[in-house]
Design a protein around this motif. Structure first.
Motif, PDB file in Angstrom:
ATOM      1  N   ALA A  89       0.838  -1.204   0.000  1.00  0.00           N
ATOM      2  CA  ALA A  89       0.000   0.000   0.000  1.00  0.00           C
ATOM      3  C   ALA A  89       0.866   1.245   0.000  1.00  0.00           C
ATOM      4  O   ALA A  89       1.972   1.255   0.553  1.00  0.00           O
ATOM      5  CB  ALA A  89      -0.924   0.007   1.218  1.00  0.00           C
ATOM      6  N   ALA A  90       0.382   2.282  -0.652  1.00  0.00           N
ATOM      7  CA  ALA A  90       0.999   3.610  -0.576  1.00  0.00           C
ATOM      8  C   ALA A  90       0.176   4.431   0.405  1.00  0.00           C
ATOM      9  O   ALA A  90      -1.059   4.449   0.326  1.00  0.00           O
ATOM     10  CB  ALA A  90       1.000   4.280  -1.948  1.00  0.00           C
ATOM     11  N   THR A  91       0.833   5.101   1.340  1.00  0.00           N
ATOM     12  CA  THR A  91       0.119   5.916   2.319  1.00  0.00           C
ATOM     13  C   THR A  91       0.754   7.291   2.420  1.00  0.00           C
ATOM     14  O   THR A  91       1.931   7.464   2.094  1.00  0.00           O
ATOM     15  CB  THR A  91       0.123   5.262   3.717  1.00  0.00           C
ATOM     16  N   TRP A  92      -0.024   8.252   2.871  1.00  0.00           N
ATOM     17  CA  TRP A  92       0.494   9.602   3.064  1.00  0.00           C
ATOM     18  C   TRP A  92      -0.428  10.362   4.014  1.00  0.00           C
ATOM     19  O   TRP A  92      -1.542   9.928   4.319  1.00  0.00           O
ATOM     20  CB  TRP A  92       0.617  10.351   1.737  1.00  0.00           C
ATOM     21  N   THR A  93       0.084  11.485   4.494  1.00  0.00           N
ATOM     22  CA  THR A  93      -0.694  12.379   5.350  1.00  0.00           C
ATOM     23  C   THR A  93      -0.730  13.748   4.696  1.00  0.00           C
ATOM     24  O   THR A  93       0.302  14.268   4.274  1.00  0.00           O
ATOM     25  CB  THR A  93      -0.055  12.491   6.744  1.00  0.00           C
ATOM     26  N   ASN A  94      -1.910  14.327   4.594  1.00  0.00           N
ATOM     27  CA  ASN A  94      -2.051  15.659   4.024  1.00  0.00           C
ATOM     28  C   ASN A  94      -2.018  16.704   5.129  1.00  0.00           C
ATOM     29  O   ASN A  94      -2.608  16.507   6.199  1.00  0.00           O
ATOM     30  CB  ASN A  94      -3.363  15.786   3.246  1.00  0.00           C
ATOM     31  N   ASN A  95      -1.342  17.828   4.874  1.00  0.00           N
ATOM     32  CA  ASN A  95      -1.362  18.901   5.861  1.00  0.00           C
ATOM     33  C   ASN A  95      -2.604  19.769   5.662  1.00  0.00           C
ATOM     34  O   ASN A  95      -3.479  19.451   4.855  1.00  0.00           O
ATOM     35  CB  ASN A  95      -0.072  19.728   5.803  1.00  0.00           C
ATOM     36  N   ARG A  96      -2.679  20.878   6.362  1.00  0.00           N
ATOM     37  CA  ARG A  96      -3.911  21.668   6.362  1.00  0.00           C
ATOM     38  C   ARG A  96      -4.249  22.268   5.010  1.00  0.00           C
ATOM     39  O   ARG A  96      -5.408  22.566   4.732  1.00  0.00           O
ATOM     40  CB  ARG A  96      -3.794  22.781   7.407  1.00  0.00           C
ATOM     41  N   VAL A  97      -3.248  22.483   4.183  1.00  0.00           N
ATOM     42  CA  VAL A  97      -3.525  23.054   2.863  1.00  0.00           C
ATOM     43  C   VAL A  97      -3.586  21.980   1.782  1.00  0.00           C
ATOM     44  O   VAL A  97      -3.586  22.275   0.600  1.00  0.00           O
ATOM     45  CB  VAL A  97      -2.458  24.114   2.487  1.00  0.00           C
ATOM     46  N   GLY A  98      -3.625  20.715   2.200  1.00  0.00           N
ATOM     47  CA  GLY A  98      -3.794  19.624   1.251  1.00  0.00           C
ATOM     48  C   GLY A  98      -2.522  19.085   0.655  1.00  0.00           C
ATOM     49  O   GLY A  98      -2.562  18.216  -0.216  1.00  0.00           O
ATOM     50  N   GLU A  99      -1.366  19.585   1.090  1.00  0.00           N
ATOM     51  CA  GLU A  99      -0.105  19.074   0.562  1.00  0.00           C
ATOM     52  C   GLU A  99       0.233  17.741   1.214  1.00  0.00           C
ATOM     53  O   GLU A  99      -0.004  17.528   2.401  1.00  0.00           O
ATOM     54  CB  GLU A  99       1.019  20.084   0.824  1.00  0.00           C
ATOM     55  N   GLN A 100       0.810  16.845   0.424  1.00  0.00           N
ATOM     56  CA  GLN A 100       1.128  15.510   0.932  1.00  0.00           C
ATOM     57  C   GLN A 100       2.424  15.525   1.737  1.00  0.00           C
ATOM     58  O   GLN A 100       3.391  16.173   1.370  1.00  0.00           O
ATOM     59  CB  GLN A 100       1.252  14.523  -0.233  1.00  0.00           C
ATOM     60  N   ARG A 101       2.423  14.820   2.856  1.00  0.00           N
ATOM     61  CA  ARG A 101       3.600  14.715   3.693  1.00  0.00           C
ATOM     62  C   ARG A 101       3.820  13.257   4.061  1.00  0.00           C
ATOM     63  O   ARG A 101       2.886  12.480   4.181  1.00  0.00           O
ATOM     64  CB  ARG A 101       3.436  15.548   4.973  1.00  0.00           C
ATOM     65  N   ARG A 102       5.065  12.899   4.232  1.00  0.00           N
ATOM     66  CA  ARG A 102       5.449  11.564   4.692  1.00  0.00           C
ATOM     67  C   ARG A 102       4.805  10.474   3.841  1.00  0.00           C
ATOM     68  O   ARG A 102       4.202   9.526   4.349  1.00  0.00           O
ATOM     69  CB  ARG A 102       5.076  11.367   6.162  1.00  0.00           C
ATOM     70  N   ALA A 103       4.930  10.603   2.529  1.00  0.00           N
ATOM     71  CA  ALA A 103       4.447   9.549   1.649  1.00  0.00           C
ATOM     72  C   ALA A 103       5.379   8.351   1.766  1.00  0.00           C
ATOM     73  O   ALA A 103       6.602   8.497   1.833  1.00  0.00           O
ATOM     74  CB  ALA A 103       4.398  10.047   0.204  1.00  0.00           C
ATOM     75  N   ARG A 104       4.813   7.166   1.795  1.00  0.00           N
ATOM     76  CA  ARG A 104       5.623   5.964   1.958  1.00  0.00           C
ATOM     77  C   ARG A 104       4.914   4.761   1.365  1.00  0.00           C
ATOM     78  O   ARG A 104       3.707   4.789   1.123  1.00  0.00           O
ATOM     79  CB  ARG A 104       5.921   5.712   3.431  1.00  0.00           C
ATOM     80  N   ILE A 105       5.700   3.702   1.144  1.00  0.00           N
ATOM     81  CA  ILE A 105       5.163   2.410   0.711  1.00  0.00           C
ATOM     82  C   ILE A 105       5.325   1.424   1.857  1.00  0.00           C
ATOM     83  O   ILE A 105       6.415   1.304   2.439  1.00  0.00           O
ATOM     84  CB  ILE A 105       5.913   1.869  -0.525  1.00  0.00           C
ATOM     85  N   VAL A 106       4.249   0.726   2.184  1.00  0.00           N
ATOM     86  CA  VAL A 106       4.307  -0.252   3.268  1.00  0.00           C
ATOM     87  C   VAL A 106       3.903  -1.629   2.754  1.00  0.00           C
ATOM     88  O   VAL A 106       3.173  -1.757   1.773  1.00  0.00           O
ATOM     89  CB  VAL A 106       3.406   0.150   4.449  1.00  0.00           C
ATOM     90  N   ARG A 107       4.407  -2.641   3.454  1.00  0.00           N
ATOM     91  CA  ARG A 107       4.091  -4.033   3.136  1.00  0.00           C
ATOM     92  C   ARG A 107       3.333  -4.630   4.318  1.00  0.00           C
ATOM     93  O   ARG A 107       3.816  -4.578   5.458  1.00  0.00           O
ATOM     94  CB  ARG A 107       5.386  -4.807   2.862  1.00  0.00           C
ATOM     95  N   VAL A 108       2.145  -5.173   4.045  1.00  0.00           N
ATOM     96  CA  VAL A 108       1.311  -5.764   5.084  1.00  0.00           C
ATOM     97  C   VAL A 108       1.389  -7.288   4.939  1.00  0.00           C
ATOM     98  O   VAL A 108       0.921  -7.850   3.942  1.00  0.00           O
ATOM     99  CB  VAL A 108      -0.147  -5.299   4.974  1.00  0.00           C
ATOM    100  N   GLU A 109       2.000  -7.933   5.926  1.00  0.00           N
ATOM    101  CA  GLU A 109       2.179  -9.384   5.876  1.00  0.00           C
ATOM    102  C   GLU A 109       0.915 -10.112   6.338  1.00  0.00           C
ATOM    103  O   GLU A 109       0.053  -9.520   7.001  1.00  0.00           O
ATOM    104  CB  GLU A 109       3.364  -9.802   6.750  1.00  0.00           C
ATOM    105  N   PRO A 110       0.792 -11.411   6.031  1.00  0.00           N
ATOM    106  CA  PRO A 110      -0.401 -12.164   6.433  1.00  0.00           C
ATOM    107  C   PRO A 110      -0.653 -12.168   7.945  1.00  0.00           C
ATOM    108  O   PRO A 110      -1.803 -12.249   8.380  1.00  0.00           O
ATOM    109  CB  PRO A 110      -0.111 -13.590   5.927  1.00  0.00           C
ATOM    110  N   ASP A 111       0.423 -12.062   8.751  1.00  0.00           N
ATOM    111  CA  ASP A 111       0.245 -12.051  10.203  1.00  0.00           C
ATOM    112  C   ASP A 111      -0.063 -10.664  10.749  1.00  0.00           C
ATOM    113  O   ASP A 111      -0.162 -10.478  11.965  1.00  0.00           O
ATOM    114  CB  ASP A 111       1.484 -12.623  10.902  1.00  0.00           C
ATOM    115  N   GLY A 112      -0.226  -9.667   9.854  1.00  0.00           N
ATOM    116  CA  GLY A 112      -0.555  -8.322  10.291  1.00  0.00           C
ATOM    117  C   GLY A 112       0.639  -7.411  10.491  1.00  0.00           C
ATOM    118  O   GLY A 112       0.474  -6.218  10.767  1.00  0.00           O
TER     119      GLY A 112
END
Length: 333
Positions: A89-112
């Motif tokens: 999954a690709a995830t990110w956090t938007n700041n108050r003006v809608g700009e993306q911050r701390r965009a990252r790619i994560v891997r979710v394994e079967p065990d969570g």
């Protein structure tokens, strides 16, 4: 409204002739027989509630897979696809003006277990290869000259990087090749030998390496350009052509297309059509606007529906349409 995997982004007319045609098509392409004509115009408040979305997706930054709910870093994002038994999954956090911050790619394994495999602005534009083994990122799609990088989908380590001119953007990939769209051409980059071959000088749309398909545009649609669905290995071979619609997505089994009007722009189309690979219309759905679309499985489509009053993710087959999420008040675009 609840967020499902991207987008990437059929109901039959309620008359006897269309119903009979749908039954014939169902027998031909192996879809369930149409028990009743679903409504052409999709309004979530008028649809029955069906099963929840069956494919993993994100809801407000939470990874949802059936009964599993796993908190991910960030508040927004998309599931890119399966990588072996894990999900990327690709995830990110938007700041108050809608700009993306701390965009990252994560891997979710079967065990969570959740692990971050890559951090960077280009995470927002990353794609997972069709076989799930590679992650492809573009350094910045806003630059005329930028690096496209192939990484391991297991740990994010770099496999190879190459700089392309012409505002490059990776379109799709497998374990050995990447299709890259630039301003003037669409190329096939063979990663191992680091060789590039021009596939076409037409603009690229939906692409599938597995099914040898490439949607192109013969010219700017605002000046008469048309859509051509061709063989990726032989762009001279036309599978389907239309000067009215363009291809939004190719089904996982390579037998169906989702299309909408060729000049669609802005919030999203108000009409989506399900077609066979050769362009035969199977069904058409309309609503206020569709903000996303994907296949839940071959023959089953998930549509992000924004109706006149309510919004929901709606599941459609040739037989029926139903809500896959609880309807919520529609938010104006």
């Amino acid at each position: 409204m609840p967020r499902s995997t991207t987008v990437l982004r059929a109901a039959l007319r309620p008359v006897l002739a269309s119903a009979l045609a749908a039954l014939a098509v169902s027998a031909t392409i192996g879809l369930p027989s149409a028990r009743a004509a679903a409504p052409t115009d999709l309004q979530p408040q008028a649809l029955a509630r069906g099963a929840d979305i069956a494919v993993p997706h994100l809801e407000d930054g939470v990874f949802v897979d059936g009964e599993r709910r796993i908190e991910l870093p960030g508040t927004d994002g998309d599931v890119l696809g399966a990588s072996g038994a894990a999900w990327i999954a690709a995830t990110w956090t938007n700041n108050r003006v809608g700009e993306q911050r701390r965009a990252r790619i994560v891997r979710v394994e079967p065990d969570g277990t959740v692990s971050t495999i890559f951090v960077g602005f280009e995470s927002r534009w990353a794609l997972l290869s069709e076989d799930g083994s590679r992650l492809v990122t573009t350094a910045d799609s806003g630059y005329r000259r930028a690096a496209v990088t192939v990484r391991s989908a297991t740990d994010g380590s770099e496999v190879r990087s190459r700089v392309f001119d012409g505002w490059p953007q990776a379109v799709t990939a497998d374990d050995r090749k990447v299709v890259v769209q630039t301003l003037r051409r669409t190329v096939l980059w063979r990663v191992g030998p680091n060789r590039v071959r021009t596939v076409t000088r037409d603009a690229a749309g939906a692409v599938s390496i597995e099914h040898d398909l490439l949607a192109t545009s013969t010219d700017d649609p605002y000046i008469g350009g048309c859509t051509r669905l061709v063989r990726l290995s032989d762009p001279g071979t036309t599978v389907w052509r239309s000067c009215k619609e363009r291809v939004a997505a190719i089904s996982p089994d390579g037998t169906q297309l989702l299309t909408f009007h060729i000049l669609t722009d802005g919030v999203g189309p108000g009409r989506i059509t399900l077609r066979t690979l050769r362009g035969q219309r199977l069904a058409t759905w309309t609503t206020g606007w569709f903000s996303g679309w994907q296949w839940e499985s071959p023959g089953t489509v998930l549509l992000e529906v924004n109706g006149t009053r309510k919004a929901a993710t709606v599941r459609c087959t040739l037989a029926e349409c139903e809500n896959a999420t609880d309807p919520v008040k529609v938010t104006p675009p």
